[in-house]
Write a protein that holds these residues in place. Sequence first.
Motif, PDB file in Angstrom:
ATOM      1  N   GLY A   1       0.792  -1.218   0.000  1.00  0.00           N
ATOM      2  CA  GLY A   1       0.000   0.000   0.000  1.00  0.00           C
ATOM      3  C   GLY A   1       0.826   1.271   0.000  1.00  0.00           C
ATOM      4  O   GLY A   1       2.060   1.260   0.114  1.00  0.00           O
TER       5      GLY A   1
ATOM      6  N   HIS B   1     -10.326  -3.506  -5.691  1.00  0.00           N
ATOM      7  CA  HIS B   1     -10.213  -3.412  -4.243  1.00  0.00           C
ATOM      8  C   HIS B   1     -11.568  -3.789  -3.669  1.00  0.00           C
ATOM      9  O   HIS B   1     -12.569  -3.115  -3.943  1.00  0.00           O
ATOM     10  CB  HIS B   1      -9.840  -1.991  -3.802  1.00  0.00           C
TER      11      HIS B   1
ATOM     12  N   HIS C   1     -14.119   0.375   3.745  1.00  0.00           N
ATOM     13  CA  HIS C   1     -13.029  -0.511   4.157  1.00  0.00           C
ATOM     14  C   HIS C   1     -13.459  -1.436   5.298  1.00  0.00           C
ATOM     15  O   HIS C   1     -12.658  -1.805   6.159  1.00  0.00           O
ATOM     16  CB  HIS C   1     -11.768   0.283   4.521  1.00  0.00           C
TER      17      HIS C   1
ATOM     18  N   GLU D   1      -9.027  -4.798   0.623  1.00  0.00           N
ATOM     19  CA  GLU D   1      -8.455  -3.530   1.100  1.00  0.00           C
ATOM     20  C   GLU D   1      -9.204  -3.118   2.363  1.00  0.00           C
ATOM     21  O   GLU D   1     -10.270  -2.499   2.308  1.00  0.00           O
ATOM     22  CB  GLU D   1      -8.562  -2.454   0.021  1.00  0.00           C
TER      23      GLU D   1
END
Length: 292
Positions: A27, A233, A244, A270
Motif C-alpha cells: 500500500g 479493491h 473498508h 483492502e
Amino acid sequence: WNSHRHDDGGSMIEEIVALGFHQVELGHGTHMLLVPGILRAIDEGLIKVSSVHNFCPLPSSAQGAAPNLFEPSSKSRRETLLWHSYTKRTIEFAKQTGAQAVVAHSGSVPFRFRSPGSILRSGPGEINAAEREMALERLSRKSLKPMERLVNNFQSVEEAALKNGITLGVENREGVLELPLDRDFPGLLESLSAQPPFSYWHDTGHAQIKDQLNLLDHRAHLEAMAPRLSGLHLHDTDANGKDHQVPGSGTVDFAMVREFVEPHHIVVAELSPRLTSDEVKRSRDYLLDLLA
C-alpha cells in the motif's frame, strides 16, 4: 492494513501470511524502512506481490500514507514533476517486487470559492435535484483543464510502465471532487493507450459511497468499465458511508460485483487498519467463498 504497525517488512509480511494470505498488495503507507524485509520475504518465497499502490515506497517527505501528496492534475510544474518522479519510482519498485500492476489516483478539481462538494455530498432528499445537477455541471466544466494535465502526465510515465511490464490501474475515487469524474472514465481511458499499460481499477467501497449519494449506479458503472478492468479493491461500506469494512457486512452487492470478476483480474481485500485479525480472516473467508 498493517504497514503502519511495523518497523520491519519481514514481520509485516509474516503477520499477513499467518492470516492465510499468499499474495499481497503493497500500500501507499509502505515506509522505506520496510522495503529490505519485504524484498527478503519475496526472495525467500514467503509471499508474492500482486500489485503496488502509488506512491510506494512512501516519499520521504510524508509522515504517513499519502497517495494524493502529489497530483497529476495539478497546475504546479514542481508538483507534477514530483508526481512523475515518485510514480516512476513506484513502477520500478513494482517490477522489483514481481508485481503486475500499480494502482494510481488521478488528482482533483480545485475550487478556491463556492466548492460544489458540500452539495454533492448531501444525501438523497437533502437537496433538490436541480441544485445538484447545477453543481455537477459546474464541477464538470471546472474539470476540463485538470483533466488535460492529468492525461499529459499519465502519458509521461507510459514508457516506464511499458519498459517494466507494469499495468497502471486508474482507480475510481470516493471523493466527489476527485478525478476522473465517474462519467469521464471511459473517455479518459480512450484518450490514453488502447492497450496496456492503462486500465481501470475498481474499488467497491468507493463506488458504493457514490451510489448511496445518488451520484453513480454501481452496476451500470462496472458494466461500462468491464472491458478495461484489470483489478479490484474489495471492501464493504456501511449505510453511513464508512468504507473498508468487512465484505458482506454492509451495503455493497458482492453477488453483483462477482459477475464482473474474471480469472485474470487482481483482487485485493483492502481493509481498514481498525479491523481485528479475526475480522480480516472473516473477510478472507467471505471473499474466497464469493470467488470460488
